[in-house]
Design an enzyme around this catalytic site. Structure first.
Site, PDB file in Angstrom:
ATOM      1  N   HIS A   1      -7.500  -3.308   9.413  1.00 19.36           N
ATOM      2  CA  HIS A   1      -8.665  -4.055   9.281  1.00 19.36           C
ATOM      3  C   HIS A   1      -9.781  -4.334  10.445  1.00 19.36           C
ATOM      4  O   HIS A   1      -9.843  -5.581  10.824  1.00 19.36           O
ATOM      5  CB  HIS A   1      -8.267  -5.416   8.601  1.00 19.36           C
TER       6      HIS A   1
ATOM      7  N   HIS B   1     -12.677  -3.502   2.745  1.00 16.48           N
ATOM      8  CA  HIS B   1     -11.133  -3.823   2.972  1.00 16.48           C
ATOM      9  C   HIS B   1     -10.735  -3.170   4.358  1.00 16.48           C
ATOM     10  O   HIS B   1     -10.373  -4.285   5.107  1.00 16.48           O
ATOM     11  CB  HIS B   1     -10.622  -3.176   1.755  1.00 16.48           C
TER      12      HIS B   1
ATOM     13  N   GLU C   1       0.907  -1.270  -0.007  1.00 20.18           N
ATOM     14  CA  GLU C   1       0.064   0.036  -0.158  1.00 20.18           C
ATOM     15  C   GLU C   1       0.884   1.151  -0.114  1.00 20.18           C
ATOM     16  O   GLU C   1       0.491   2.464   0.448  1.00 20.18           O
ATOM     17  CB  GLU C   1      -1.026   0.039   1.144  1.00 20.18           C
TER      18      GLU C   1
ATOM     19  N   HIS D   1      -2.906   2.288   8.524  1.00 20.53           N
ATOM     20  CA  HIS D   1      -4.179   1.317   7.771  1.00 20.53           C
ATOM     21  C   HIS D   1      -4.222   0.072   8.617  1.00 20.53           C
ATOM     22  O   HIS D   1      -3.365  -0.892   8.823  1.00 20.53           O
ATOM     23  CB  HIS D   1      -3.629   0.890   6.440  1.00 20.53           C
TER      24      HIS D   1
HETATM   25  P1  13P Z   1       1.073  -5.536   3.113  1.00 15.11           P
HETATM   26  O1  13P Z   1       1.403  -6.640   3.792  1.00 15.11           O
HETATM   27  O2  13P Z   1       1.578  -5.365   1.587  1.00 15.11           O
HETATM   28  O3  13P Z   1       1.219  -4.333   3.801  1.00 15.11           O
HETATM   29  O4  13P Z   1      -0.427  -5.604   2.841  1.00 15.11           O
HETATM   30  C1  13P Z   1      -1.334  -5.519   3.686  1.00 15.11           C
HETATM   31  C2  13P Z   1      -2.873  -4.951   3.213  1.00 15.11           C
HETATM   32  O5  13P Z   1      -3.413  -4.789   4.489  1.00 15.11           O
HETATM   33  C3  13P Z   1      -3.064  -4.536   2.206  1.00 15.11           C
HETATM   34  O6  13P Z   1      -4.017  -3.647   2.257  1.00 15.11           O
HETATM   35 ZN    ZN Z   2      -5.590  -3.974   4.045  1.00 13.20          ZN
END
Ligand code: 13P
Ligand code: ZN
Length: 269
Positions: free
Chosen positions: A142, A212, A117, A140
């Site tokens: 989840h 996402h 990202e 970022h």
């Molecule tokens: P990376 O492992 O490349 O950081 O990806 C994780 C992710 O959350 C992609 O949106």
């Molecule tokens: Zn992600």
């Protein structure tokens, strides 16, 4: 060069490790889910920032003209937050952007390739610097409950989503004062996702990526974590009420508006 002697940088890396641990323990970081970038340029001496590269220059998808010479700690692609929390320099690295903003090199401590990202992170940092904002952190992650909301069409409306989450507890209005931006689904890691995200930053510090994850930007990583954590608390109150069989009443528009002068907040739209 031994970066351990730089106590400001070490404290910042410790904070990144601390927050990475929170992300894992909150259940927001399955496998390699999520990524962090922090602009550490101001925490390093000129000599440290000029460290020799550990890899050949890697081209960026577009010139990040504001970022020339800037140094970022970035978590590694495929790296797990639970291990970032234990060894941040084995699961992330310091990268330096070329003076022309067209490429980057890894300068410390190991050649750990940055998150997929990176386009979104760097485009956001580029925009924030251009606008003179002090935000130097992008987080970022989840969170299950917040991603869950983006699977419900009515919540893919910034105003509706913001007001619903704000109205669950007064703290949410105060801790996330600029509300939530929404980016319709795009392929993870793509420039389309990066560009759509940056468009939301004019009005928001927190952006939801449909189906996402969530992004927060701020001056401090703990602050970014707190914003997402507070939104998650609101979502849990909302879902708990729905699971108990009733629609939560939520604070009234008047109650929310009264918080604006009381806490010196920005108005929303
Ligand atoms: P990376 O492992 O490349 O950081 O990806 C994780 C992710 O959350 C992609 O949106
Ligand atoms: Zn992600």
């Amino acid at each position: 060069m031994n970066l351990q002697n730089n106590t400001c940088l070490t404290a910042e890396i410790d904070r990144i490790a601390e927050v990475a641990g929170y992300l894992w323990h909150r259940g927001w970081a399955e496998r390699n889910g999520g990524n962090i970038s922090v602009n550490v340029t101001a925490l390093m001496s000129e000599e440290e920032r000029s460290m020799p590269p550990l890899c050949a220059p890697v081209p960026l998808p577009e010139a990040m003209t504001m970022l020339g010479g800037q140094v970022f700690y970035v978590t590694g692609t495929g790296c797990r937050m639970r291990y970032v929390s234990q060894e941040p320099f084995s699961h992330g690295s310091l990268i330096r952007i070329a003076e022309d903003g067209n490429s980057y090199v890894i300068i410390a401590e190991k050649p750990v390739a940055p998150t997929s990202e990176l386009p979104s992170h760097l485009l956001m940092h580029n925009y924030l610097l251009e606008k003179g904002r002090k935000n130097r952190v992008v987080l970022h992650t989840h969170p299950t409950d917040l991603i869950g909301l983006t699977h419900c069409q009515p919540f893919l409306d910034s105003d509706k989503l913001t007001r619903t989450l704000w109205s669950m507890i007064p703290e949410c209005r105060i801790i996330v004062p600029r509300g939530i931006g929404i980016v319709p689904y795009e392929i993870p890691g793509s420039m389309a996702l990066a560009r759509a995200t940056v468009r939301q930053l004019a009005e928001h510090d927190v952006v939801f990526w449909e189906k996402h994850g969530i992004l927060a930007t701020g001056e401090d990583l703990i602050e970014c974590f707190d914003a997402i954590d507070t939104l998650s608390k609101s979502a849990q109150i909302y879902f708990s009420a729905r699971m108990a069989g009733y629609e939560p009443e939520g604070m009234t528009a008047g109650q929310l508006d009264d918080l604006v002068p009381a806490f010196g907040l920005e108005k929303f739209q």
